[in-house]
Write a protein that holds these residues in place. Structure first.
Motif, PDB file in Angstrom:
ATOM      1  N   SER A  32      32.775  32.694  59.469  1.00  0.00           N
ATOM      2  CA  SER A  32      31.931  32.927  60.640  1.00  0.00           C
ATOM      3  C   SER A  32      30.728  31.889  60.741  1.00  0.00           C
ATOM      4  O   SER A  32      30.087  31.675  59.756  1.00  0.00           O
ATOM      5  CB  SER A  32      31.759  34.637  60.933  1.00  0.00           C
ATOM      6  OG  SER A  32      30.791  34.926  59.808  1.00  0.00           O
ATOM      7  N   LEU A  33      30.214  31.956  62.096  1.00  0.00           N
ATOM      8  CA  LEU A  33      28.867  31.053  62.178  1.00  0.00           C
ATOM      9  C   LEU A  33      27.998  32.208  62.818  1.00  0.00           C
ATOM     10  O   LEU A  33      27.943  32.872  63.408  1.00  0.00           O
ATOM     11  CB  LEU A  33      29.048  29.963  63.116  1.00  0.00           C
ATOM     12  CG  LEU A  33      29.825  28.836  62.564  1.00  0.00           C
ATOM     13  CD1 LEU A  33      30.097  27.828  63.677  1.00  0.00           C
ATOM     14  CD2 LEU A  33      29.316  28.115  61.517  1.00  0.00           C
ATOM     15  N   CYS A  34      26.656  32.014  62.222  1.00  0.00           N
ATOM     16  CA  CYS A  34      25.299  32.445  62.888  1.00  0.00           C
ATOM     17  C   CYS A  34      24.616  31.605  63.669  1.00  0.00           C
ATOM     18  O   CYS A  34      24.208  30.603  63.108  1.00  0.00           O
ATOM     19  CB  CYS A  34      24.549  33.160  61.659  1.00  0.00           C
ATOM     20  SG  CYS A  34      23.070  33.942  62.363  1.00  0.00           S
ATOM     21  N   THR A  35      24.121  32.103  64.834  1.00  0.00           N
ATOM     22  CA  THR A  35      23.488  31.410  65.757  1.00  0.00           C
ATOM     23  C   THR A  35      22.232  32.025  66.473  1.00  0.00           C
ATOM     24  O   THR A  35      22.533  33.330  66.500  1.00  0.00           O
ATOM     25  CB  THR A  35      24.192  30.794  67.054  1.00  0.00           C
ATOM     26  OG1 THR A  35      25.389  30.249  66.416  1.00  0.00           O
ATOM     27  CG2 THR A  35      23.459  30.013  67.703  1.00  0.00           C
ATOM     28  N   TYR A  36      21.223  31.285  66.355  1.00  0.00           N
ATOM     29  CA  TYR A  36      19.830  32.168  66.854  1.00  0.00           C
ATOM     30  C   TYR A  36      19.060  31.318  67.745  1.00  0.00           C
ATOM     31  O   TYR A  36      18.985  30.079  67.658  1.00  0.00           O
ATOM     32  CB  TYR A  36      18.895  32.332  65.655  1.00  0.00           C
ATOM     33  CG  TYR A  36      17.801  33.090  66.090  1.00  0.00           C
ATOM     34  CD1 TYR A  36      17.600  34.362  66.160  1.00  0.00           C
ATOM     35  CD2 TYR A  36      16.515  32.360  66.048  1.00  0.00           C
ATOM     36  CE1 TYR A  36      16.311  35.065  66.499  1.00  0.00           C
ATOM     37  CE2 TYR A  36      15.143  32.846  66.259  1.00  0.00           C
ATOM     38  CZ  TYR A  36      15.322  34.364  66.590  1.00  0.00           C
ATOM     39  OH  TYR A  36      14.003  34.746  66.733  1.00  0.00           O
TER      40      TYR A  36
END
Length: 538
Positions: A32-36
């Motif tokens: 999965s990818l984390c975006t902020y």
């Protein structure tokens, strides 16, 4: 931290502990990818071709919508910009092209994808093939592209303009409502109750403060002649206990019970004041500064693995530097080899346990840790002969963002003669593969019973030669294969380890050790690959 903007009546984020919250380890789970962004905060999303695993918890990550087989004609690569997955590398290739990186990943069944990162100061691309996709984050600061391996029949669903999955929202409907009190309700009954509690808290606080002052006065009176730096206990940031030199000298009875010594220092057996039996190592490297020593202690404090020795505390006063470890009842692997103490099949458990400990140091820590002195003396055994890697005195702690495993900052040769990789001799960049080489030598020494501490002399089986253990083993293998129908295992296995053993296990273990001892470091497996091979035999 939120601050209230009086003009608008809204709350704005004015400070946060982590400026890049997506760099927190495994915050969104595997695949999965984390975006902020500052307005929407941190969000998680699945990679193309993956779906969320648990709709109530992102820490479980995502899973493939359809399985990938090892048929190269049925899989392809989908590239994604501004994405990085740090850690869990199968192999690192310097100065690589995207086609070379794709070929390397395609020929490995366990390769999930690769990162091709441009290194500005060298002007080349470096390739990192991955066996796990963890710690994924999306950021415009990422200087490179990430290629993910997918089944051909799934790739057409993701065009070049639509490569990101929609953010999967968590389903918390079954968890019940959470009600927060946001208003203060004023009434006489509540005010009276609050007043009673305040009087009670004030009285109890005064009593507690009085008790603390009495205890502190007693401690001060008992130690009024001691130096300020040696009073009390100081907990390091790691949670270790900081002992005073006088305290350790007392429990060690003035360093009377020595149980081992080496180039790094002398080890003593002692019983601490709480009843625990400990091994206390007095370090020789007195020239190391206190700040450097405490920084290394802090790094060791981040390690937590069943196959690494557990440290309980330390002492640093001037030139006196001591480490306090748990005591291993069976001593070191070297002691057990020389006294023929190993039980049946214990050698296999020692081999795989040591590999697991080194794999953790090389690939699973947030910092790369290169243990530069892997040898039987630094592998300790508990009461069940489970191994624990010890002695980090010659370790090198490398930040993943500061050059990583390609860092060649070692200015002097480290380790023990006989276990050192060829990279030391040829002044090549030192990577985790130096530890892989030393592990291979330890395994061969354990199986053959041939010591590497002195000049190697082999006269077993009618062959007399002076040289390396690897050459001797290969000659035995070739000679038996050409002249006899029995297994070459019987020619090299140390009889003192027992006559009942699994030939298949032993043969695979020897072949893995020889792979670890390849002259070319790129031909050696990683410790994670070694663990996977040996675990399949259990």
């Amino acid at each position: 931290m939120y601050s209230l903007v009086k003009t608008t009546g809204k709350w704005d984020v004015s400070w946060q502990h982590e400026s890049k919250p997506c760099r927190i380890h495994s915050v969104c789970g595997p695949n999965s990818l984390c975006t902020y962004d500052p307005y929407n905060g941190r969000t998680c999303s699945c990679l193309p071709g993956f779906k969320i695993k648990n709709h109530t918890d992102w820490s479980y990550g995502c899973e493939l919508e359809s399985e990938i087989n090892c048929n190269r004609t049925r899989v392809g690569f989908l590239w994604i910009l501004y994405v990085d997955f740090y850690g869990y590398d199968i192999r690192y290739i310097s100065n690589s092209t995207i086609s070379q990186c794709q070929k390397e990943c395609m020929k490995l069944c366990n390769c999930k994808g690769f990162m091709l990162r441009f290194v500005e100061w060298r002007g080349v691309n470096d390739c990192f093939t991955k066996f796990l996709l963890i710690n994924g984050h999306h950021s415009p600061e990422v200087n490179g592209i990430f290629d993910i391996k997918l089944p051909i029949d799934r790739m057409f669903l993701f065009s070049n303009n639509n490569k990101t999955q929609n953010v999967s929202m968590l389903d918390c409907s079954g968890l019940g409502p959470v009600v927060l009190d946001r208003m203060y309700e004023k009434n006489s009954e509540k005010e009276s109750l609050i007043r009673i509690w305040l009087w009670f808290a004030t009285g109890f606080g005064c009593f507690e403060a009085t008790c603390i002052l009495m205890v502190l006065y007693y401690l001060y009176s008992a130690n009024q002649g001691a130096d300020n730096t040696t009073q009390g206990y100081i907990l390091a940031a790691t949670g270790f206990k900081r002992f005073t030199y006088g305290e350790l000298r007392k429990v060690m009875h003035s360093f009377s019970e020595e149980i081992g010594r080496g180039s790094g220092g002398i080890v003593y057996k002692s019983t601490l004041s709480d009843g625990r039996v400990a091994a206390i190592k007095q370090l020789n490297e007195a020239n190391q500064g206190e700040a450097e020593f405490l920084a290394e202690i802090s790094s060791i404090g981040k390690l937590n693995h069943m196959n690494l020795i557990k440290m309980w505390g330390y002492c640093v006063e001037g030139k006196q530097k001591l480490l306090v470890y748990e005591l291993m009842k069976r001593g070191s692997l070297a002691e057990n080899l020389s006294s023929n103490q190993l039980q049946r099949d214990a050698w296999f458990e020692i081999a795989i346990g040591t590999a697991k400990g080194l794999a953790y140091l090389h690939e699973e820590c947030l910092e790369w840790i290169l243990h530069c002195d892997i040898k039987p003396k630094n592998i300790l055994l508990d009461s069940d002969y489970q191994p624990k890697v010890a002695d980090f005195g010659l370790s090198k702690f490398l930040n993943r963002g500061g050059g990583g495993l390609n860092n060649s900052s070692f200015s002097r040769v480290r380790g023990t003669r006989g276990y050192m990789a060829p990279e030391w001799v040829y002044n090549l960049p030192n990577t985790a593969k130096v530890g892989v080489y030393s592990y291979g030598m330890v395994v061969l020494e354990m199986i053959t019973g041939k010591s590497l501490t002195g000049t190697l002399s082999f006269d077993h089986g009618g062959l007399t030669s002076h040289g390396r253990l690897v050459t001797w083993v290969k000659e035995k293998m070739n000679k038996v294969a050409a002249t006899s129908d029995h297994s070459w295992v019987e020619e090299i296995f140390d009889p003192s380890l027992g006559y009942e053993y699994d030939i298949n296990k032993l043969e695979v273990l020897v072949r893995v050790a020889l792979l670890c001892l390849e002259e070319d470091k790129d031909s050696r497996p990683t410790m994670r690959q070694v663990v996977e091979i040996l675990a399949s035999l259990q």
